[in-house]
Design a protein around this motif. Structure first.
Motif, PDB file in Angstrom:
ATOM      1  N   SER A 188       0.918  -1.154   0.051  1.00 23.01           N
ATOM      2  CA  SER A 188      -0.016  -0.041  -0.158  1.00 23.01           C
ATOM      3  C   SER A 188       0.906   1.224   0.127  1.00 23.01           C
ATOM      4  O   SER A 188       0.531   2.146  -0.432  1.00 23.01           O
ATOM      5  N   SER A 189       2.006   1.133   0.562  1.00 20.72           N
ATOM      6  CA  SER A 189       3.070   2.224   0.364  1.00 20.72           C
ATOM      7  C   SER A 189       3.417   2.685  -0.776  1.00 20.72           C
ATOM      8  O   SER A 189       3.687   3.571  -1.177  1.00 20.72           O
ATOM      9  N   GLN A 190       3.615   1.498  -1.860  1.00 19.87           N
ATOM     10  CA  GLN A 190       4.310   1.744  -2.953  1.00 19.87           C
ATOM     11  C   GLN A 190       2.970   2.505  -3.873  1.00 19.87           C
ATOM     12  O   GLN A 190       3.418   3.250  -4.869  1.00 19.87           O
ATOM     13  N   PHE A 191       1.699   2.270  -3.558  1.00 19.24           N
ATOM     14  CA  PHE A 191       0.840   2.595  -4.539  1.00 19.24           C
ATOM     15  C   PHE A 191       0.242   3.895  -3.840  1.00 19.24           C
ATOM     16  O   PHE A 191      -0.339   4.778  -4.720  1.00 19.24           O
ATOM     17  N   SER A 192       0.546   4.479  -2.511  1.00 20.59           N
ATOM     18  CA  SER A 192       0.151   5.740  -2.089  1.00 20.59           C
ATOM     19  C   SER A 192       0.995   6.802  -2.269  1.00 20.59           C
ATOM     20  O   SER A 192       1.056   7.904  -1.694  1.00 20.59           O
ATOM     21  N   MET A 193       2.134   6.507  -3.005  1.00 23.15           N
ATOM     22  CA  MET A 193       3.008   7.655  -3.420  1.00 23.15           C
ATOM     23  C   MET A 193       2.564   8.554  -4.281  1.00 23.15           C
ATOM     24  O   MET A 193       1.499   8.359  -5.012  1.00 23.15           O
ATOM     25  N   ASP A 194       3.034   9.546  -3.941  1.00 22.57           N
ATOM     26  CA  ASP A 194       2.385  10.927  -4.722  1.00 22.57           C
ATOM     27  C   ASP A 194       2.760  10.551  -6.414  1.00 22.57           C
ATOM     28  O   ASP A 194       3.820  10.420  -6.701  1.00 22.57           O
ATOM     29  N   PRO A 195       1.466  10.883  -6.917  1.00 19.55           N
ATOM     30  CA  PRO A 195       1.814  10.569  -8.702  1.00 19.55           C
ATOM     31  C   PRO A 195       2.810  11.539  -8.998  1.00 19.55           C
ATOM     32  O   PRO A 195       3.584  10.953 -10.073  1.00 19.55           O
ATOM     33  N   LEU A 196       2.995  12.783  -8.662  1.00 22.01           N
ATOM     34  CA  LEU A 196       4.118  13.624  -9.408  1.00 22.01           C
ATOM     35  C   LEU A 196       5.428  13.081  -9.074  1.00 22.01           C
ATOM     36  O   LEU A 196       6.321  12.999  -9.971  1.00 22.01           O
ATOM     37  N   PHE A 197       5.616  12.575  -7.724  1.00 21.87           N
ATOM     38  CA  PHE A 197       6.828  11.981  -7.447  1.00 21.87           C
ATOM     39  C   PHE A 197       7.112  10.774  -8.082  1.00 21.87           C
ATOM     40  O   PHE A 197       8.365  10.700  -8.608  1.00 21.87           O
ATOM     41  N   HIS A 198       5.962  10.051  -8.363  1.00 16.21           N
ATOM     42  CA  HIS A 198       6.175   8.741  -9.208  1.00 16.21           C
ATOM     43  C   HIS A 198       6.604   9.152 -10.743  1.00 16.21           C
ATOM     44  O   HIS A 198       7.616   8.465 -11.096  1.00 16.21           O
ATOM     45  N   ILE A 199       6.008  10.139 -11.210  1.00 14.59           N
ATOM     46  CA  ILE A 199       6.560  10.453 -12.637  1.00 14.59           C
ATOM     47  C   ILE A 199       7.949  11.044 -12.613  1.00 14.59           C
ATOM     48  O   ILE A 199       8.606  10.757 -13.635  1.00 14.59           O
TER      49      ILE A 199
END
Length: 175
Positions: A19-30
Motif C-alpha cells: 500500500s505504501s508503493q501505491f500511495s506514493m504521490d503521482p508527481l513524485f512517481h512520474i
C-alpha cells in the motif's frame, strides 16, 4: 517447543509495503520513473586504482617520526608555545646565561629540552632495533658484532643522557 510463525503479522507487513508503493504521490512517481524510461546510465570502463603498500622501511620511519613527536612534547609545544630556550642571570657576574632545561618544573619544558629528550628516547629505541638485528643468524659475524656494539652503545648513551636530563630538571633527584 519451537514458536509458531505468526502468518497474520507477516501478511500485514507485506500489505503495508504494497500500500505504501501505491500511495506514493503521482508527481513524485512520474519524476522518479519517466526520466529513466528514455535515459540510460552510461557504461563506463573505469579501472580501479591500485594502491601499493608502503615498504617496511617507510612504515618504520613514519612510526619512528611519530614516536619522536609524541615523546618530545610536540603537542605541548604547539598548544602552550613555550620559548625555544630560556635565560637566567648569573648572580655573581650579572651576565645573562642561556638555559636549556626548565629547572624545577616537571610539567613544563622549553622546546629544545623536549627535542633533546625525544632524541635520546629515539636513540635508545634505535639501539634496541640494532640489538635485534644483531641476533639475525643469516648475517656475517662481523656485521652482527657491529650491530651489537652500536646497539649497546646507543642504549647506554640514551640511558645516561636521560638520567642526566632528569638530574638537571629535578635537582636532588636520584641522589
Amino acid at each position: 517447543m519451537a514458536p509458531r510463525a505468526d502468518t497474520q503479522s507477516a501478511g500485514a507487513v507485506a500489505a503495508a509495503d504494497a500500500s505504501s508503493q501505491f500511495s506514493m504521490d503521482p508527481l513524485f512517481h512520474i519524476l522518479k520513473v519517466v526520466p529513466y524510461s528514455f535515459l540510460r546510465a552510461p557504461r563506463l570502463r573505469l579501472k580501479i586504482p591500485s594502491v601499493s603498500l608502503p615498504s617496511a622501511m617507510t612504515v618504520f620511519s613514519l612510526v619512528l617520526l611519530t614516536y619522536f613527536m609524541v615523546v618530545s612534547g610536540f603537542v605541548y609545544d604547539v598548544i602552550v608555545e613555550p620559548p625555544g630556550i630560556g635565560s637566567t642571570q648569573d648572580p655573581a657576574t650579572g651576565a645573562v646565561r642561556p638555559v636549556v632545561f626548565l629547572p624545577g618544573r616537571v610539567n613544563g619544558q622549553y622546546i629544545i629540552e623536549g627535542l633533546s629528550s625525544g632524541f635520546m628516547f629515539v636513540l635508545g629505541g634505535i639501539g634496541i632495533v640494532l640489538l635485534d638485528l644483531a641476533l639475525d643468524k643469516n648475517r656475517a659475524r662481523s656485521v652482527k658484532v657491529s650491530y651489537a656494539i652500536a646497539g649497546i652503545s646507543s642504549v647506554v648513551i640514551a640511558y645516561v643522557m636521560t638520567t642526566l636530563f632528569i638530574r638537571i630538571k629535578i635537582p636532588g633527584y636520584l641522589r
